[in-house]
Design a protein around this motif. Structure first.
Motif, PDB file in Angstrom:
ATOM      1  N   TYR A  85       0.852  -1.190   0.000  1.00 15.29           N
ATOM      2  CA  TYR A  85       0.000   0.000   0.000  1.00 15.29           C
ATOM      3  C   TYR A  85       0.887   1.239   0.000  1.00 15.29           C
ATOM      4  CZ  TYR A  85      -3.672  -3.288   1.069  1.00 15.29           C
ATOM      5  OH  TYR A  85      -4.537  -4.342   0.996  1.00 15.29           O
ATOM      6  N   GLU A  86       0.542   2.158  -0.825  1.00 17.92           N
ATOM      7  CA  GLU A  86       1.326   3.399  -0.953  1.00 17.92           C
ATOM      8  C   GLU A  86       0.362   4.575  -0.948  1.00 17.92           C
ATOM      9  OE1 GLU A  86       4.740   4.615  -1.350  1.00 17.92           O
ATOM     10  OE2 GLU A  86       3.462   6.385  -1.146  1.00 17.92           O
ATOM     11  N   ALA A  87       0.625   5.536  -0.080  1.00 16.45           N
ATOM     12  CA  ALA A  87      -0.286   6.677   0.039  1.00 16.45           C
ATOM     13  C   ALA A  87      -0.194   7.613  -1.168  1.00 16.45           C
ATOM     14  CB  ALA A  87       0.023   7.453   1.321  1.00 16.45           C
ATOM     15  N   ALA A  88       0.968   7.676  -1.780  1.00 16.43           N
ATOM     16  CA  ALA A  88       1.176   8.635  -2.869  1.00 16.43           C
ATOM     17  C   ALA A  88       0.486   8.170  -4.150  1.00 16.43           C
ATOM     18  CB  ALA A  88       2.675   8.787  -3.127  1.00 16.43           C
ATOM     19  N   PRO A  89       0.302   9.092  -5.091  1.00 23.80           N
ATOM     20  CA  PRO A  89      -0.306   8.711  -6.368  1.00 23.80           C
ATOM     21  C   PRO A  89       0.613   7.834  -7.217  1.00 23.80           C
ATOM     22  CG  PRO A  89      -0.399  11.089  -6.021  1.00 23.80           C
ATOM     23  CD  PRO A  89       0.482  10.539  -4.961  1.00 23.80           C
ATOM     24  N   ASP A  90       1.884   7.764  -6.862  1.00 25.56           N
ATOM     25  CA  ASP A  90       2.782   6.915  -7.656  1.00 25.56           C
ATOM     26  C   ASP A  90       3.902   6.380  -6.766  1.00 25.56           C
ATOM     27  OD1 ASP A  90       3.772   5.562  -9.814  1.00 25.56           O
ATOM     28  OD2 ASP A  90       3.907   7.328 -11.120  1.00 25.56           O
ATOM     29  N   LEU A 155      -1.874   2.050  -5.053  1.00 21.67           N
ATOM     30  CA  LEU A 155      -1.472   3.444  -4.833  1.00 21.67           C
ATOM     31  C   LEU A 155      -2.600   4.232  -4.181  1.00 21.67           C
ATOM     32  CD1 LEU A 155       0.267   3.964  -8.286  1.00 21.67           C
ATOM     33  CD2 LEU A 155       1.416   3.731  -6.071  1.00 21.67           C
ATOM     34  N   GLN A 156      -2.263   5.425  -3.779  1.00 22.41           N
ATOM     35  CA  GLN A 156      -3.237   6.344  -3.163  1.00 22.41           C
ATOM     36  C   GLN A 156      -4.045   5.655  -2.070  1.00 22.41           C
ATOM     37  OE1 GLN A 156      -4.845   8.039  -6.961  1.00 22.41           O
ATOM     38  NE2 GLN A 156      -4.371   9.943  -5.881  1.00 22.41           N
ATOM     39  N   THR A 157      -3.373   4.830  -1.333  1.00 19.69           N
ATOM     40  CA  THR A 157      -4.044   4.105  -0.255  1.00 19.69           C
ATOM     41  C   THR A 157      -3.235   4.275   1.026  1.00 19.69           C
ATOM     42  OG1 THR A 157      -4.790   2.489  -1.872  1.00 19.69           O
ATOM     43  CG2 THR A 157      -4.933   1.847   0.454  1.00 19.69           C
ATOM     44  N   ARG A 158      -3.736   5.099   1.878  1.00 20.87           N
ATOM     45  CA  ARG A 158      -3.021   5.346   3.136  1.00 20.87           C
ATOM     46  C   ARG A 158      -3.449   4.315   4.168  1.00 20.87           C
ATOM     47  NH1 ARG A 158      -0.053   9.271   4.954  1.00 20.87           N
ATOM     48  NH2 ARG A 158      -0.457  10.586   3.147  1.00 20.87           N
ATOM     49  N   GLU A 176      -7.408   3.709   4.651  1.00 21.79           N
ATOM     50  CA  GLU A 176      -8.121   4.979   4.745  1.00 21.79           C
ATOM     51  C   GLU A 176      -9.629   4.827   4.496  1.00 21.79           C
ATOM     52  OE1 GLU A 176      -6.215   9.246   3.546  1.00 21.79           O
ATOM     53  OE2 GLU A 176      -6.162   7.595   2.128  1.00 21.79           O
TER      54      GLU A 176
END
Ligand code: NA7
Length: 913
Positions: A85-90, A155-158, A176
């Motif tokens: 899981y990655e909070a950023a868009p990329d 992506l985009q997943t905090r 999130e």
């Protein structure tokens, strides 16, 4: 042995001694438990709700930067199901966010890439020595595409929290959007510089202009053209950004709290030959990086700064300055990281460079750093100091005029108000612990990581922390991490974790958890190592000093990438020592009763480390070697630490009964005559030389303010008994007879030595008495050999595993004596002498964990009984030879100082009577 010791020399082996403190833990705790875990035998109905309805993986990784991507790759290759899981868009992690102007790596690009795949290495080509952020991000994307990593990255997943469920031994990770995913292994790969530090300055919300943090830089180009720009912060980010912003801004005002040391990067495009050569030799280069101090293929000089003249130092610093490497200046001398005096020489060099570069003397003065060089990460720059010569740049020293508030139109210090259109915070990060603590991690018994680390960080190896089973940190606090080439450290951690998971799988272990005792000891070691250097003497983000309320502690492991890897490997090779393994099966494993485990708990941890380190070398026992090989391998001088400067050191030879005897004379500054100590090194009359005792002799000379004459007597078996005592005596006579020529006061001569050297010292005292030779005012006997027997309690107790072994002593004696009968000669076994009266006052030091302890103490008793004044001290927790090791064992230093104070007292007394 020699090779490893040399490799450890870099930042002084003293640094590393403390690592082995953790072995104390192993002895004091049940550190290798295998506990039966019963959950799996329960029926499905007891399964928690989340587990029944959530997605499940073997491992969940948080973060898609360098560490998360490699972790994903290795997990997948090893057959584990994994989700990232990655909070950023990329993807890109730190390199995704730190896209401020001028951002680039500070490790040479060609070493700042993954090393695990030849294919990746061969297919990628860096354009310049220090690649810019966008190129590094391109590289990360290239790897992700090549290895097809994106399919397992969301992506985009905090991640908003992670909680360990003790019922089912699983991690429940909340996203999130409120959903929960389940994993056996939880791996926060969140980076170490990803929690931006935006200082809580009054009025920050009022600012009407544009406000940026270097660590969260926007994707759109920030237009500085013609703008009034303020930059707060002059760390690496500020120093990289300032010259670039200055070129565009209408006016740039730099708000500096702490001036920094920085040297030019000399960045340049990489030529194809360099790239080709590096690729061709990468296997070799990689090996050097893996065993190095900082994860780069270079190392520090073994020479101390004090050994060179100021002119020579200047030449060496200039060369390093021109090289433009991150560690070039730090590596010029071995003692820069340890010695304030040595450190000041390089600090002064950099200050003089700043002075020469910056035209305005007032500005130059403001830019002068005054902390210990290298105690913050060194900073490379491109035209940083030159930028202050520009008309459109001004520097505000916040130490004299602190920021009071941020106003709608700019910023106000205690001196002046500054109108600004753009305000850039280059104010760094809540480093190492910050990113982990932001995750809301909860372990066993409802204890959160934030609660656990509230008063200080506790990890085991920087990889795990007790109470949080199956959680692995990558380059976490208390690992080499920010002190190293991050990619090398990332790969090492990920590889170690994968091996660990494979081990758990193979042994049907459900959960692994660091032991509290192991991590307490690890924390203690990290601190001890940092305290041996200058690192912990500076307020830096390494110390948590940049964040209000953060516990003040050194946050990384400063013992070096190579030694750290060795420790991690050792922990693994011993079945994950320091961890508790919880197994689904009924199997139990017994601790192996090896030497390390059976060492006495009262043994000094630093001595323990030295023993363990020597053991790790895995060389053959000394007594199985021919003497020449034993001598070549027995280089213990790295354990002595860096040599102190003394007034003069003279090497010469004197005439002895069997030819020339080399001696080394250490003389204090100033005019003599001085009292003198004639010193005989130890080594069982077979090994050892002037180098072995160089550091101790320097220390004694300085602390006592006396001349020390160190004697290189003939060694056995080439020269058997009584050759050594004849040389030893000849040297003492020479000092007395030629006293004038070397500024010695003939009435104040002492003899001393360690081990076999202690034997020689007391025999010289006996010979002087028997032959009416030189008047000797004191004999210093450090754990001396006094009797040719091996039947004392101390021999029995310390037969093996404490540096000097019974087998070695037998080997030494056999080489030394012509026959058994010699062993009864009082000049070989002074304890057997009929008469010990009339000998000079003795100072006898023994070590608790030494086969020679009892004979040294028996000798002291016999001297006393013969009316000789005796002072006797036993260093209970010490091993034989510890006075050779003041760089690695604090008590070695203490003992030498004890010797010096005793000598001083004696010499002063003789002088006044
Ligand atoms: P750093 O090295 O932590 O630098 C931050 C800078 O910001 C430093 O000069 C700080 O001064 C300054 N700072 C922080 N808070 C304030 C406040 N409240 N007021 C004024 N100045 C402040 O972060 P970087 O991003 O430059 O570099 C971090 C790492 O990234 C670097 O080491 C490389 O490894 C890459 P201080 O020194 O605390 O007085």
């Amino acid at each position: 042995m020699l090779q490893l010791l040399k490799s450890l020399t870099l930042f002084a082996i003293g640094l590393q001694l403390a690592l082995y403190d953790l072995l104390q833990v192993y002895e004091s705790s049940i550190y290798r438990k295998v506990i039966t875990f019963s959950y799996i035998t329960r029926g499905q109905s007891t399964m928690p709700f989340a587990e029944q309805h959530s997605k499940k993986y073997d491992a969940i990784v948080i973060g898609a930067g360098f560490s998360g991507l490699y972790m994903l790759y290795r997990l997948r290759e090893a057959g584990f199901s994994v989700q990232v899981y990655e909070a950023a868009p990329d993807i890109g992690g730190t390199w995704y966010f730190n896209r401020y102007p001028g951002a680039r790596c500070d490790i040479e690009s060609i070493y700042y890439n993954y090393t695990f795949s030849e294919e990746l290495l061969n297919e990628w080509e860096w354009s310049s020595k220090y690649a810019e952020q966008h190129e590094i991000l391109n590289y990360i994307n290239f790897v992700a595409d090549k290895l097809d990593l994106r399919k397992d990255i969301q992506l985009q997943t905090r991640v908003t929290s992670a909680e360990y469920n003790e019922e089912n031994q699983k991690w429940e990770i909340e996203l999130e959007n409120g959903s929960i995913v389940i994993a056996t292994y939880f791996i926060p790969a969140v980076g170490v510089l990803s929690a931006s530090n935006i200082p809580n300055i009054k009025g920050i919300d009022q600012f009407k202009g544009a406000l940026y943090h270097t660590g969260e830089w926007p994707h759109e180009k920030v237009d500085f053209k013609g703008k009034r720009v303020g930059v707060i912060g002059t760390g690496s980010s500020g120093i990289q950004a300032i010259p670039v912003i200055a070129q565009e801004a209408g006016h740039l005002t730099v708000f500096q709290r702490t001036p920094q040391y920085s040297s030019p990067a000399h960045n340049h495009p990489l030529d194809s030959e360099t790239i080709h050569k590096t690729k061709e030799n990468f296997n070799e280069i990689r090996e050097t990086m893996y065993t190095s101090m900082h994860g780069v293929p270079s190392s520090a000089s073994t020479r101390a700064a004090v050994q060179d003249t100021p002119e020579e130092r200047e030449r060496i610093y200039e060369k390093a300055w021109q090289e433009g490497g991150l560690f070039s200046l730090l590596y010029t001398y071995s003692d820069i990281a340890f010695s304030p005096e040595a450190n000041e020489t390089v600090a002064q060099f950099i200050r003089s460079k700043i002075n020469k570069t910056v035209h305005d003397p007032e500005t130059a003065k403001k830019l002068m750093p005054n902390f210990y060089y290298g105690t913050k990460r060194p900073i490379l720059n491109t035209d940083y100091f030159e930028t202050y010569n520009r008309e459109n740049v001004s520097l505000i020293d916040l130490r004299t005029a602190p920021i009071e508030e941020i106003t709608p139109s700019g910023l106000r210090t205690s001196d002046l108000a500054y109108d600004l259109d753009i305000l850039v915070f280059a104010t760094g990060f809540d480093a190492l612990t910050g990113p982990l603590l932001k995750l809301n991690i909860q372990g066993k018994n409802g204890v959160t990581l934030n609660e656990k680390w509230a008063d200080g960080t506790q990890t085991y190896l920087g990889i795990a922390t007790s109470g949080f089973p199956n959680m692995f940190m990558i380059t976490g606090p208390q690992s080499p991490s920010v002190l190293s080439n991050m990619i090398v450290s990332i790969e090492q951690h990920v590889d170690w974790i994968i091996d660990c998971l494979a081990y758990l799988k193979e042994h049907e272990v459900e959960a692994i958890e660091a032991n509290a005792e192991a991590e307490q000891m690890w924390a203690k070691q990290c601190k001890a190592i940092a305290d041996m250097t200058l690192l912990s003497k500076t307020d830096s983000w390494y110390m948590g000093a940049n964040i209000e309320g953060k516990p003040r502690e050194f946050l990384a492991f400063a013992g070096g990438v190579g030694p750290y890897r060795q420790i991690c490997d050792q922990v693994a090779s011993k079945g994950y020592e320091g961890f508790t393994l919880l197994s689904a099966s009924q199997q139990t494993e017994d601790r192996k009763g090896d030497k390390t485990m059976s060492r006495n708990a009262n043994l000094d941890p630093q001595a323990r480390f030295v023993l363990e380190q020597l053991e790790a070398l895995g060389g053959p026992p000394m007594e199985t070697l021919p003497p020449e090989e034993a001598r070549a391998g027995a280089n213990f001088s790295p354990l002595a630490g860096p040599p102190e400067k003394v007034g003069h050191v003279t090497n010469k030879t004197i005439t002895g009964p069997g030819g020339e005897i080399p001696v080394r004379i250490y003389s204090p500054e100033g005019e003599g005559p001085f009292p003198a100590l004639v010193y005989y090194h130890g080594g069982g009359w077979v090994i050892g030389d002037l180098e072995t005792v160089d550091v101790p002799c320097r220390r004694i000379a300085n602390q006592t303010n006396c001349i020390v004459v160190s004697v290189d007597y003939r060694l056995a078996p080439e020269h058997k008994f009584p050759a050594a005592i004849e040389d030893a005596y000849a040297a003492a006579k020479w000092v007395a007879n030629d006293a004038d020529s070397i500024q010695v006061d003939p009435n104040r001569i002492a003899v001393g030595g360690d081990s076999a050297g202690g034997n020689l010292a007391t025999v010289v005292a006996m010979m002087a008495r028997d032959k009416s030779g030189p008047a000797i005012v004191r004999q210093i006997l450090l754990y001396p050999v006094t009797n040719h027997t091996f039947d004392t309690n101390s021999y029995e107790e310390n037969d093996d595993g404490y540096f000097l072994t019974t087998a070695m002593m037998k080997w030494f004696w056999n080489h030394y004596l012509r026959d058994e009968k010699d062993g009864e000669n009082p000049y070989a076994s002074p304890l057997l002498a009929d008469d010990l009266s009339g000998l000079p006052p003795a100072f006898v030091i023994t070590a608790g964990f030494d086969p020679l302890r009892d004979e040294g103490e028996a000798y002291a008793e016999r001297l006393k009984a013969a009316g000789v004044p005796v002072e006797k001290t036993r260093y209970d927790s010490m091993i034989h030879g510890f006075c050779w090791m003041p760089g690695a064992i604090e008590q070695g230093k203490n003992a030498l100082d004890h010797v010096a104070s005793t000598l001083k007292r004696t010499f002063d007394f003789v002088e006044t009577t």
